[in-house]
Write a protein that holds these residues in place. Sequence first.
Motif, PDB file in Angstrom:
ATOM      1  N   LYS A 152       0.848  -1.194   0.000  1.00  0.00           N
ATOM      2  CA  LYS A 152       0.000   0.000   0.000  1.00  0.00           C
ATOM      3  C   LYS A 152       0.879   1.237   0.000  1.00  0.00           C
ATOM      4  CE  LYS A 152      -2.065   1.243   3.770  1.00  0.00           C
ATOM      5  NZ  LYS A 152      -2.899   1.279   4.992  1.00  0.00           N
ATOM      6  N   HIS A 153       0.254   2.368  -0.239  1.00  0.00           N
ATOM      7  CA  HIS A 153       0.961   3.641  -0.161  1.00  0.00           C
ATOM      8  C   HIS A 153       0.639   4.269   1.187  1.00  0.00           C
ATOM      9  CE1 HIS A 153       2.152   7.797  -1.008  1.00  0.00           C
ATOM     10  NE2 HIS A 153       2.922   7.290  -1.950  1.00  0.00           N
ATOM     11  N   ALA A 154       1.660   4.498   1.972  1.00  0.00           N
ATOM     12  CA  ALA A 154       1.464   5.081   3.299  1.00  0.00           C
ATOM     13  C   ALA A 154       2.713   5.829   3.711  1.00  0.00           C
ATOM     14  CB  ALA A 154       1.143   3.997   4.317  1.00  0.00           C
ATOM     15  N   TYR A 155       2.536   6.847   4.510  1.00  0.00           N
ATOM     16  CA  TYR A 155       3.642   7.629   5.082  1.00  0.00           C
ATOM     17  C   TYR A 155       4.508   8.274   3.990  1.00  0.00           C
ATOM     18  CZ  TYR A 155       2.264   3.903   8.270  1.00  0.00           C
ATOM     19  OH  TYR A 155       1.539   2.972   8.983  1.00  0.00           O
ATOM     20  N   GLY A 156       3.875   8.563   2.856  1.00  0.00           N
ATOM     21  CA  GLY A 156       4.572   9.221   1.770  1.00  0.00           C
ATOM     22  C   GLY A 156       5.412   8.313   0.909  1.00  0.00           C
ATOM     23  N   THR A 157       5.232   7.003   1.023  1.00  0.00           N
ATOM     24  CA  THR A 157       6.029   6.056   0.235  1.00  0.00           C
ATOM     25  C   THR A 157       5.255   4.760   0.067  1.00  0.00           C
ATOM     26  OG1 THR A 157       8.207   5.010   0.071  1.00  0.00           O
ATOM     27  CG2 THR A 157       7.189   5.069   2.248  1.00  0.00           C
ATOM     28  N   LYS A 158       5.848   3.807  -0.623  1.00  0.00           N
ATOM     29  CA  LYS A 158       5.226   2.492  -0.777  1.00  0.00           C
ATOM     30  C   LYS A 158       5.779   1.555   0.298  1.00  0.00           C
ATOM     31  CE  LYS A 158       4.500   2.776  -5.787  1.00  0.00           C
ATOM     32  NZ  LYS A 158       4.846   2.170  -7.117  1.00  0.00           N
ATOM     33  N   VAL A 159       4.887   0.860   0.984  1.00  0.00           N
ATOM     34  CA  VAL A 159       5.293  -0.079   2.022  1.00  0.00           C
ATOM     35  C   VAL A 159       4.516  -1.376   1.854  1.00  0.00           C
ATOM     36  CG1 VAL A 159       5.853   1.748   3.670  1.00  0.00           C
ATOM     37  CG2 VAL A 159       3.556   0.747   3.666  1.00  0.00           C
ATOM     38  N   THR A 160       5.030  -2.425   2.474  1.00  0.00           N
ATOM     39  CA  THR A 160       4.316  -3.698   2.538  1.00  0.00           C
ATOM     40  C   THR A 160       3.949  -3.946   3.991  1.00  0.00           C
ATOM     41  OG1 THR A 160       5.526  -4.586   0.639  1.00  0.00           O
ATOM     42  CG2 THR A 160       4.406  -6.165   2.071  1.00  0.00           C
ATOM     43  N   GLU A 161       2.687  -3.734   4.329  1.00  0.00           N
ATOM     44  CA  GLU A 161       2.253  -3.949   5.698  1.00  0.00           C
ATOM     45  C   GLU A 161       2.149  -5.449   5.989  1.00  0.00           C
ATOM     46  OE1 GLU A 161      -1.366  -1.878   6.518  1.00  0.00           O
ATOM     47  OE2 GLU A 161      -0.328   0.029   6.872  1.00  0.00           O
ATOM     48  N   GLN A 162       2.600  -5.830   7.181  1.00  0.00           N
ATOM     49  CA  GLN A 162       2.554  -7.226   7.582  1.00  0.00           C
ATOM     50  C   GLN A 162       1.824  -7.334   8.926  1.00  0.00           C
ATOM     51  OE1 GLN A 162       6.676  -8.456   7.708  1.00  0.00           O
ATOM     52  NE2 GLN A 162       6.611  -9.153   5.583  1.00  0.00           N
ATOM     53  N   TYR A 163       1.036  -8.407   9.047  1.00  0.00           N
ATOM     54  CA  TYR A 163       0.293  -8.660  10.279  1.00  0.00           C
ATOM     55  C   TYR A 163       0.771  -9.985  10.859  1.00  0.00           C
ATOM     56  CZ  TYR A 163      -2.560  -4.885   8.519  1.00  0.00           C
ATOM     57  OH  TYR A 163      -2.982  -3.660   8.052  1.00  0.00           O
ATOM     58  N   TRP A 164       1.299  -9.925  12.094  1.00  0.00           N
ATOM     59  CA  TRP A 164       1.878 -11.061  12.763  1.00  0.00           C
ATOM     60  C   TRP A 164       1.090 -11.365  14.040  1.00  0.00           C
ATOM     61  CZ3 TRP A 164       7.010 -13.068  11.460  1.00  0.00           C
ATOM     62  CH2 TRP A 164       7.587 -12.467  10.349  1.00  0.00           C
ATOM     63  N   SER A 165       1.167 -12.625  14.489  1.00  0.00           N
ATOM     64  CA  SER A 165       0.477 -12.977  15.731  1.00  0.00           C
ATOM     65  C   SER A 165       1.137 -14.192  16.358  1.00  0.00           C
ATOM     66  CB  SER A 165      -0.998 -13.262  15.479  1.00  0.00           C
ATOM     67  OG  SER A 165      -1.149 -14.458  14.706  1.00  0.00           O
ATOM     68  N   ARG A 166       0.768 -14.469  17.622  1.00  0.00           N
ATOM     69  CA  ARG A 166       1.171 -15.690  18.288  1.00  0.00           C
ATOM     70  C   ARG A 166       0.207 -15.939  19.458  1.00  0.00           C
ATOM     71  NH1 ARG A 166       5.881 -16.096  22.479  1.00  0.00           N
ATOM     72  NH2 ARG A 166       4.198 -17.317  23.407  1.00  0.00           N
TER      73      ARG A 166
END
Length: 303
Positions: free
Chosen positions: A287-301
């Motif tokens: 996605k585009h966020a914080y003025g740049t392109k990022v890959t958001e990741q969702y982690w859990s345990r």
Amino acid sequence: MEELVGRVRGFNRFYTRLIGVLGAGMHDTPYSLTEARVLYELGKKDATETGELRRMLDLDAGYLSRMLARFEADGLVTRERSAADARRQVVRLGERGQAVWRTLDDASATGVRALLEPLSEEDRRRLIAAMTTVRQVLADRPAPDRYVIRPPRPGDLGWIVHRHGVLYAEEHGWDETFEALTARIVAEYVEDHDPRREAVWIAEVDGEPAGSVFCVRKDDRTAQLRLLLVEPSARGMGIGGRLVEECLAFAKRTGYERIVLMTVDELAAARRVYQRAGFTLDEQCAKHAYGTKVTEQYWSRSL
């Protein structure tokens, strides 16, 4: 560069006036700063080799020899050949020298107490932290290896917002929208958190904040780890892993069954900390966020 040179020289002038180096003698005695330092080092040991003393203080051999000769003539020190190596000379403080050393040491301690006493506890911490930084930067000393994990104090939450904004801009080019997001997370925590099931921890090194992490409620069964940060100067000390451990222990102790977090793929060091702590990747999206392109990741345990 010239502006920086001027500021350093200005600080040097200020500090030499502050500690009285420009006077006729240290602490109203007839001894110069260098002479007082030599007496101080001699007072710490029963006997000191002149070669060791010269290397320790970076003094010219002839200058040191003449100074010790004056001290010997005044009854402050005794000199003799080393029993282990006749080529070396050993120096000891005499009875009069010990009395002078105690006078100088007491006067120095009294002066520092007078400097610190008018300051608030916060200003004292700032002063010591700044002095530590100067020594580390200019003396090429190794980074500290000790830290403490503590609850936040007044001002720490503002520090968290500020440092997230600064570091992510410097290291990843993120814009002010990330700092705004951090501010919202912190504000929401302050306004509506349950102290029984939510908490913040600060890592402190040499009296200064060096890291942070939040544990907040996602729902009744799920906690969320947020705003993990470690200052560049404190990285490699295990602080990130220790903060995550604190968060996990708290979440389990307060009844959560699971914990989640969101990060971005670009934060490789943080990702390794999460993996070592047992988190697994659930999903990710670009996605585009914080003025740049990022890959958001969702982690859990599970807990």
